[in-house]
Design a protein around this motif. Structure first.
Motif, PDB file in Angstrom:
ATOM      1  N   SER A  86       0.824  -1.206   0.000  1.00 10.78           N
ATOM      2  CA  SER A  86       0.000   0.000   0.000  1.00 10.78           C
ATOM      3  C   SER A  86       0.861   1.259   0.000  1.00 10.78           C
ATOM      4  O   SER A  86       0.590   2.223  -0.738  1.00 10.78           O
ATOM      5  CB  SER A  86      -0.924   0.001   1.219  1.00 10.78           C
ATOM      6  N   THR A  87       1.890   1.255   0.843  1.00 14.52           N
ATOM      7  CA  THR A  87       2.777   2.419   0.908  1.00 14.52           C
ATOM      8  C   THR A  87       3.467   2.657  -0.422  1.00 14.52           C
ATOM      9  O   THR A  87       3.538   3.788  -0.927  1.00 14.52           O
ATOM     10  CB  THR A  87       3.820   2.228   2.017  1.00 14.52           C
ATOM     11  N   LEU A  88       3.982   1.581  -1.000  1.00 12.87           N
ATOM     12  CA  LEU A  88       4.690   1.708  -2.271  1.00 12.87           C
ATOM     13  C   LEU A  88       3.765   2.206  -3.374  1.00 12.87           C
ATOM     14  O   LEU A  88       4.118   3.106  -4.162  1.00 12.87           O
ATOM     15  CB  LEU A  88       5.300   0.359  -2.662  1.00 12.87           C
ATOM     16  N   ALA A  89       2.560   1.656  -3.441  1.00 12.08           N
ATOM     17  CA  ALA A  89       1.616   2.047  -4.487  1.00 12.08           C
ATOM     18  C   ALA A  89       1.165   3.496  -4.320  1.00 12.08           C
ATOM     19  O   ALA A  89       1.081   4.252  -5.297  1.00 12.08           O
ATOM     20  CB  ALA A  89       0.411   1.111  -4.475  1.00 12.08           C
ATOM     21  N   CYS A  90       0.882   3.905  -3.071  1.00  7.76           N
ATOM     22  CA  CYS A  90       0.434   5.289  -2.843  1.00  7.76           C
ATOM     23  C   CYS A  90       1.554   6.285  -3.116  1.00  7.76           C
ATOM     24  O   CYS A  90       1.302   7.363  -3.684  1.00  7.76           O
ATOM     25  CB  CYS A  90      -0.070   5.430  -1.403  1.00  7.76           C
ATOM     26  N   LEU A  91       2.769   5.947  -2.699  1.00 10.03           N
ATOM     27  CA  LEU A  91       3.902   6.830  -2.989  1.00 10.03           C
ATOM     28  C   LEU A  91       4.102   6.969  -4.492  1.00 10.03           C
ATOM     29  O   LEU A  91       4.366   8.067  -5.010  1.00 10.03           O
ATOM     30  CB  LEU A  91       5.173   6.284  -2.328  1.00 10.03           C
ATOM     31  N   SER A  92       3.978   5.855  -5.197  1.00 10.29           N
ATOM     32  CA  SER A  92       4.143   5.881  -6.655  1.00 10.29           C
ATOM     33  C   SER A  92       3.068   6.738  -7.308  1.00 10.29           C
ATOM     34  O   SER A  92       3.363   7.564  -8.181  1.00 10.29           O
ATOM     35  CB  SER A  92       4.081   4.455  -7.202  1.00 10.29           C
ATOM     36  N   ALA A  93       1.812   6.567  -6.873  1.00  4.97           N
ATOM     37  CA  ALA A  93       0.715   7.345  -7.460  1.00  4.97           C
ATOM     38  C   ALA A  93       0.901   8.833  -7.186  1.00  4.97           C
ATOM     39  O   ALA A  93       0.708   9.681  -8.074  1.00  4.97           O
ATOM     40  CB  ALA A  93      -0.616   6.860  -6.904  1.00  4.97           C
ATOM     41  N   ALA A  94       1.285   9.182  -5.948  1.00  8.89           N
ATOM     42  CA  ALA A  94       1.489  10.593  -5.616  1.00  8.89           C
ATOM     43  C   ALA A  94       2.641  11.184  -6.419  1.00  8.89           C
ATOM     44  O   ALA A  94       2.578  12.333  -6.864  1.00  8.89           O
ATOM     45  CB  ALA A  94       1.752  10.734  -4.124  1.00  8.89           C
ATOM     46  N   ALA A  95       3.696  10.395  -6.591  1.00 10.10           N
ATOM     47  CA  ALA A  95       4.849  10.889  -7.351  1.00 10.10           C
ATOM     48  C   ALA A  95       4.489  11.112  -8.816  1.00 10.10           C
ATOM     49  O   ALA A  95       5.041  12.005  -9.474  1.00 10.10           O
ATOM     50  CB  ALA A  95       6.006   9.901  -7.237  1.00 10.10           C
ATOM     51  N   MET A  96       3.561  10.308  -9.337  1.00  8.20           N
ATOM     52  CA  MET A  96       3.173  10.430 -10.744  1.00  8.20           C
ATOM     53  C   MET A  96       2.436  11.737 -11.029  1.00  8.20           C
ATOM     54  O   MET A  96       2.492  12.266 -12.135  1.00  8.20           O
ATOM     55  CB  MET A  96       2.268   9.259 -11.154  1.00  8.20           C
TER      56      MET A  96
END
Length: 396
Positions: A131-141
């Motif tokens: 979850s952390t990895l996916a949310c960080l990735s989405a926010a960075a995008m």
């Protein structure tokens, strides 16, 4: 040498036209430049692709279930297809062919939806690492999405919503009530980033408009709206120097007879108004492919692709006749002036603007010295000191 400017097709489908809409009253050339910018910033494109592929692969490896495997497969297929379409579009644009802009835009939206779907799955899995990895990735995008697509702010807003929106959808199903803050946080963030995209889009369009106006002013006479010397030289280069092989051109040099007397008798405002009326008549005389220019004072030039001497003489005769008709100014004055014309041809009298202007000026000098209201075509012999013979058309 500067790289050639790539021209990409405008979107044709209703949904993609809506996505790429830049607002009302945006000129077609600026719309084209905005669409072209969507194909640019390749480092941001590459960074986004690499990040989404890496994150989907790592989470699918950590949670090897069918949904995550399908997500990873979708990311791989989507990124490969996007890259292929992007490269194909750039190649077609370089060849002057139509480009698959509609497909390219929809693939960008699909890619954003894939990121959002992966984020939703990761949150629903209960795995805090995924979850952390996916949310960080989405926010960075989101930053890259806005920066790369602010030329189409609607598209940027849709992509941001698809990327982060699933966080809001997943929040009610999680065991942490604190996650409900996303109902306030994500919409506010979405609104802020979309407004930022619209602001950047407005600044970009304003800059493009200013550059467009400056380019027009640099190549056009401000009084008459005709081309100036710079615009004339550019047109000559485009029509003659850049042609392979160079095609024939005629330079028609026009000088007004009696204009100084108008300025002396009625003032410069009347003289300026008269020059504007002359320019208006000249526009009505030239063909669509011809270039009419005012190069200073009461001197005008027409760059024409017609090179037959008989046609040119008739053209010169018509210019002299039409320009010599009386003019009615708003002030009520009725003014009479004349015109003399000298014509030179490329490559017959030269292969550059200076040579043609010299030959046409010499022919114009002959027209003046022989009584004015004449059209003289420069002779085929080299022009020396303005004293060469020429073909003359006398108007009765």
């Amino acid at each position: 040498m500067s790289a050639p400017v790539l021209r990409f097709s405008l979107p044709r489908w209703r949904v993609t036209r809506w996505l790429a809409d830049a607002g009302p009253d945006v000129p077609p050339d600026i719309r084209g430049a905005l669409v072209a910018s969507l194909y640019g910033t390749l480092p941001i494109f590459a960074g986004g692709v690499i990040n989404s592929l890496a994150v989907s692969f790592l989470i699918a490896w950590r949670i090897p279930t069918l949904p995550f495997t399908l997500w990873c497969a979708f990311e791989i297929v989507c990124c490969i297809v996007r890259l292929c379409v992007l490269l194909a579009a750039r190649k077609r644009a370089a060849r002057g062919q139509s480009t698959p802009t509609d497909i390219y835009l929809l693939l960008g939206v699909a890619w954003a939806a894939g990121i959002g779907a992966g984020t939703f799955l990761s949150l629903m899995s209960g795995d805090w690492v995924a979850s952390t990895l996916a949310c960080l990735s989405a926010a960075a995008m989101v930053g890259g999405i806005c920066f790369r697509n602010f030329a189409a702010p609607r598209m940027a807003g849709v992509m941001v919503a698809l990327t982060l929106g699933p966080c809001v959808l997943a929040a009610p199903f999680l065991s942490e009530p604190m996650m409900l803050i996303t109902f306030m946080q994500i919409p506010f963030y979405l609104f802020s980033m979309t407004m930022a995209a619209y602001k950047l889009n407005g600044m970009l369009i304003s800059t493009m408009r200013a550059e467009r106006e400056n380019a027009f002013h640099a190549r056009h006479d401000m009084l008459t709206g005709l081309s100036n010397r710079t615009g004339l030289a550019k047109a000559f280069t485009t029509k003659f120097d850049d042609a392979k092989p160079p095609k024939g051109l005629a330079l028609v040099y026009l000088d007004l007879d009696g204009f100084k007397a108008v300025n002396d008798s009625y003032g410069h405002m009347a003289g300026d108004a008269l020059l504007q009326l002359v320019a208006e008549r000249l526009r009505g005389l030239v063909r669509a492919s011809d270039i009419a220019a005012r190069i200073g004072g009461d001197e005008f030039v027409v760059l024409s692709e017609q090179t037959e001497h008989v046609q040119l003489q008739r053209f010169g005769e018509r210019i002299v006749r039409e320009i010599s008709e009386p003019y009615e100014l708003d002030s009520g004055h009725r003014l009479h002036i004349g015109a003399s014309v000298g014509i030179a041809l490329a490559p017959e009298h030269g292969r550059d603007m200076n040579s043609l202007m010299t030959a046409a000026d010499a022919a114009l000098y002959q027209a003046k010295s022989r009584g004015k209201s004449l059209c003289v075509i420069a002779s085929q012999r080299p022009v020396i000191g303005g004293a060469s013979s020429g073909e003359t058309l006398r108007l009765q």
